[in-house]
Enzyme design. Structure first.
Site, PDB file in Angstrom:
ATOM      1  N   HIS A  53      35.801  46.603  -5.687  1.00  0.00           N
ATOM      2  CA  HIS A  53      35.537  45.621  -4.629  1.00  0.00           C
ATOM      3  C   HIS A  53      35.948  44.207  -5.048  1.00  0.00           C
ATOM      4  CE1 HIS A  53      33.670  48.456  -1.958  1.00  0.00           C
ATOM      5  NE2 HIS A  53      32.886  48.886  -2.926  1.00  0.00           N
ATOM      6  N   PHE A 245      53.343  33.580  -3.104  1.00  0.00           N
ATOM      7  CA  PHE A 245      54.406  32.604  -3.368  1.00  0.00           C
ATOM      8  C   PHE A 245      53.937  31.173  -3.144  1.00  0.00           C
ATOM      9  CE2 PHE A 245      58.559  32.195  -4.825  1.00  0.00           C
ATOM     10  CZ  PHE A 245      59.144  31.087  -4.222  1.00  0.00           C
ATOM     11  N   ASP A 247      52.324  29.793  -5.212  1.00  0.00           N
ATOM     12  CA  ASP A 247      52.430  29.295  -6.579  1.00  0.00           C
ATOM     13  C   ASP A 247      53.860  29.476  -7.068  1.00  0.00           C
ATOM     14  OD1 ASP A 247      52.305  29.175  -9.530  1.00  0.00           O
ATOM     15  OD2 ASP A 247      50.144  29.064  -9.194  1.00  0.00           O
ATOM     16  N   ASP A 326      48.209  40.948  -4.584  1.00  0.00           N
ATOM     17  CA  ASP A 326      48.112  39.512  -4.842  1.00  0.00           C
ATOM     18  C   ASP A 326      47.184  39.224  -6.014  1.00  0.00           C
ATOM     19  OD1 ASP A 326      49.747  39.099  -2.686  1.00  0.00           O
ATOM     20  OD2 ASP A 326      48.493  37.568  -1.769  1.00  0.00           O
TER      21      ASP A 326
END
Length: 355
Positions: A53, A245, A247, A326
């Site tokens: 989780h 993206f 970053d 991510d």
């Protein structure tokens, strides 16, 4: 990746990044490594299923100051943070702007936190729509008292602009933008792009518009994350979107993982040239497009892989692919930054207001 309001002159983002990767001259996708990386991610999930989780239910975002904020203040604060989060770098070889020892995004978070602790209402458009240059500069004062937040005048101008729009059209609060979008993520991204020019992140490619909207995507997913426990505010997101993206260093992670490769010419350019890439330049489009294509393909492969393990781990039925990918990429970014292993790979900077 979710997209909205398509028309004949707009290329869907998923279609665009595939076309960009197929036609790129200086950035290349190592497609044969995508299944390998997806398998590594799946093994990591299965090995750490007790923490499922933590990886799966929210985008991990390091914010300096949020938890005790009430809803209106929290939404406004996130809007200011994302609006100002662009091009937070000085040219190589020059002294970097830092706040509490941190540069870039973390320096921005620290400056906003410090302003809040000093009871400066930086989240309130009634304040920042008319903030003076001196007051703005003081909010973002650096540790050394000499360097300034990059593009200070431009950031001030953008802050004035978004504040005026919120006051004139949205009752002075970003929560009203969320309500006006019927709590729908795609509608909110469209509102951000239509109403606030610094969120209108689109390019022309192959004669059509391509809407990257990275800053809008990142803000929307953070609104979703931080209001996830509130049914009356929670956004409806039909398809969760990759926001990695936002970053600049994510392409370094993709290079390190051998998912991307730069041409010798581009690599050399980043080594010897301190000039930033320009927004909408061919090289910038290729880096963004190929990076997003790789992440999209990893998501597709991880989705396929998960079907083989659902019987073993039924919890995988609830897998939020984009969030997991991510979060794992951001974890790799954090580790690579801490141990400096990413320094071996080219880092680019981009002159843009969009991310």
């Amino acid at each position: 990746m979710a997209e909205y309001n398509s028309s004949n002159d707009v290329m869907e983002l998923s279609e665009a990044v595939k076309k960009i990767s197929n036609n790129a001259q200086d950035v290349f996708v190592n497609k044969e490594n995508i299944p390998k990386v997806a398998k590594i991610m799946m093994r990591h999930l299965l090995k750490n299923v007790k923490d499922f989780h933590a990886y799966n239910d929210r985008f991990v975002r390091p914010f300096a100051f949020l938890r005790e904020f009430e809803d209106t203040k929290r939404a406004n604060w996130l809007f200011v943070l994302h609006t100002l989060n662009f091009s937070l770098w000085h040219r190589r070889g020059s002294r970097q702007w830092k706040v509490n020892g941190e540069k870039g995004y973390f320096g921005l978070c620290n400056a906003l936190k410090r302003a809040t602790e000093e009871e400066t209402p930086i989240w309130d458009p009634n304040y920042y729509a008319k903030i003076t240059p001196d007051a703005f500069e003081d909010i973002f004062r650096s540790d050394d008292g000499e360097t300034h937040i990059p593009r200070l005048k431009l950031r001030l101008m953008i802050l004035h602009s978004i504040g005026k729009i919120l006051l004139d059209k949205y009752q002075g609060t970003f929560l009203e933008c969320i309500k006006s979008s019927d709590y729908d993520a795609d509608k909110l991204m469209k509102l951000l792009s239509d109403e606030f020019s610094s969120y209108r992140d689109e390019i022309k490619y192959d004669g059509k518009r391509v809407r990257f909207l990275i800053k809008a995507r990142s803000l929307v997913t953070d609104i979703w994350t931080y209001f996830n426990e509130k049914p009356e505010i929670k956004l409806n997101i039909k398809e969760l979107m990759s926001t990695t993206f936002i970053d600049y260093r994510i392409p370094q992670v993709l290079l390190q993982s051998k998912l991307l490769r730069y041409s010798d010419d581009l690599t050399k350019r980043f080594e010897i040239n301190i000039e930033p890439l320009l927004h909408e330049s061919r090289e910038e489009i290729e880096i963004r497009g190929c990076s997003l294509f790789v992440i999209q393909e990893i998501c597709n492969e991880l989705q396929r892989l998960s079907q083989h393990y659902i019987e073993q781990e039924p919890i995988l039925k609830d897998l939020n692919i984009s969030i997991v990918v991510d979060n794992i990429l951001c974890a790799l970014l954090f580790v690579g930054t801490i141990n400096k292993s990413l320094n071996a790979y080219p880092l680019h900077c981009i002159e843009t207001i969009y991310y």
